[in-house]
Motif scaffolding. Structure first.
Motif, PDB file in Angstrom:
ATOM      1  N   PHE A  42      -9.463 -37.759  23.340  1.00 40.82           N
ATOM      2  CA  PHE A  42      -9.678 -37.804  24.988  1.00 40.82           C
ATOM      3  C   PHE A  42      -9.445 -39.196  25.615  1.00 40.82           C
ATOM      4  O   PHE A  42      -8.759 -39.178  26.767  1.00 40.82           O
ATOM      5  CB  PHE A  42     -11.247 -37.792  25.289  1.00 40.82           C
ATOM      6  N   ILE A  43      -9.608 -40.344  24.798  1.00 41.39           N
ATOM      7  CA  ILE A  43      -9.356 -41.531  25.473  1.00 41.39           C
ATOM      8  C   ILE A  43      -7.777 -41.678  25.672  1.00 41.39           C
ATOM      9  O   ILE A  43      -7.151 -42.271  26.591  1.00 41.39           O
ATOM     10  CB  ILE A  43     -10.091 -42.729  24.750  1.00 41.39           C
ATOM     11  N   SER A  44      -7.016 -41.275  24.412  1.00 38.29           N
ATOM     12  CA  SER A  44      -5.677 -41.481  24.489  1.00 38.29           C
ATOM     13  C   SER A  44      -5.098 -40.583  25.433  1.00 38.29           C
ATOM     14  O   SER A  44      -3.899 -41.203  26.092  1.00 38.29           O
ATOM     15  CB  SER A  44      -5.194 -40.961  23.062  1.00 38.29           C
ATOM     16  N   ALA A  45      -5.643 -39.493  25.712  1.00 38.43           N
ATOM     17  CA  ALA A  45      -5.013 -38.348  26.573  1.00 38.43           C
ATOM     18  C   ALA A  45      -5.411 -39.213  27.930  1.00 38.43           C
ATOM     19  O   ALA A  45      -4.540 -38.912  28.951  1.00 38.43           O
ATOM     20  CB  ALA A  45      -5.811 -37.317  26.687  1.00 38.43           C
ATOM     21  N   PHE A  46      -6.082 -39.875  28.538  1.00 34.67           N
ATOM     22  CA  PHE A  46      -6.406 -40.580  29.745  1.00 34.67           C
ATOM     23  C   PHE A  46      -5.337 -41.643  29.798  1.00 34.67           C
ATOM     24  O   PHE A  46      -4.994 -41.837  30.749  1.00 34.67           O
ATOM     25  CB  PHE A  46      -7.863 -41.126  29.781  1.00 34.67           C
ATOM     26  N   TYR A  47      -4.997 -42.429  28.726  1.00 36.39           N
ATOM     27  CA  TYR A  47      -4.213 -43.579  28.832  1.00 36.39           C
ATOM     28  C   TYR A  47      -2.756 -43.020  28.918  1.00 36.39           C
ATOM     29  O   TYR A  47      -1.870 -43.526  29.757  1.00 36.39           O
ATOM     30  CB  TYR A  47      -4.476 -44.336  27.670  1.00 36.39           C
ATOM     31  N   MET A  48      -2.603 -41.839  28.377  1.00 38.32           N
ATOM     32  CA  MET A  48      -1.043 -41.196  28.589  1.00 38.32           C
ATOM     33  C   MET A  48      -0.988 -40.739  29.986  1.00 38.32           C
ATOM     34  O   MET A  48       0.085 -40.988  30.725  1.00 38.32           O
ATOM     35  CB  MET A  48      -1.108 -39.806  27.556  1.00 38.32           C
ATOM     36  N   TYR A  49      -2.110 -40.322  30.729  1.00 38.40           N
ATOM     37  CA  TYR A  49      -1.998 -39.732  32.005  1.00 38.40           C
ATOM     38  C   TYR A  49      -3.265 -39.765  32.780  1.00 38.40           C
ATOM     39  O   TYR A  49      -4.152 -38.943  32.556  1.00 38.40           O
ATOM     40  CB  TYR A  49      -1.250 -38.237  31.933  1.00 38.40           C
ATOM     41  N   PRO A  50      -3.594 -40.719  33.434  1.00 38.38           N
ATOM     42  CA  PRO A  50      -4.709 -40.978  33.946  1.00 38.38           C
ATOM     43  C   PRO A  50      -5.504 -39.971  34.899  1.00 38.38           C
ATOM     44  O   PRO A  50      -6.619 -39.742  34.844  1.00 38.38           O
ATOM     45  CB  PRO A  50      -4.674 -42.185  34.885  1.00 38.38           C
TER      46      PRO A  50
END
Length: 99
Positions: A42-50
């Motif tokens: 979930f955190i990596s998904a946010f950093y990939m596309y906020p």
């Protein structure tokens, strides 16, 4: 199921803007972010596309509003859409100028 999640990255569409012009578009990272979200990162998904979580909220609310018309549904959709546009533009500009 795990095999399907790992294999989904093989079928992602390339960014036509990046191939033709050499720089990323405002949608770059959305597919990879969804793949990360499916994997539970979930955190990596946010950093990939906020804007991933606000986009999910917007789509979810549009679907809910189509079944049950909320009193201020159109205002909420408009606010969520504006919020998404702002997040997408700001994150794109930050990615473009902070690299």
């Amino acid at each position: 199921m795990l095999i399907l999640i790992k294999g989904i990255e093989d079928y992602m569409l390339p960014c036509l803007n990046k191939k033709l012009f050499g720089f990323e578009c405002m949608g770059c990272g959305l597919q990879r972010s969804l793949a990360l979200l499916i994997k539970g990162e979930f955190i990596s998904a946010f950093y990939m596309y906020p804007a991933i979580y606000t986009l999910i909220a917007l789509i979810g609310f549009i679907v809910l509003n189509s079944f049950k018309n909320f009193k201020n549904g159109n205002k909420i959709i408009t606010i969520l859409a504006i919020l998404n546009v702002v997040i997408i533009i700001v994150s794109y500009l930050l990615k473009l100028y902070l690299k």
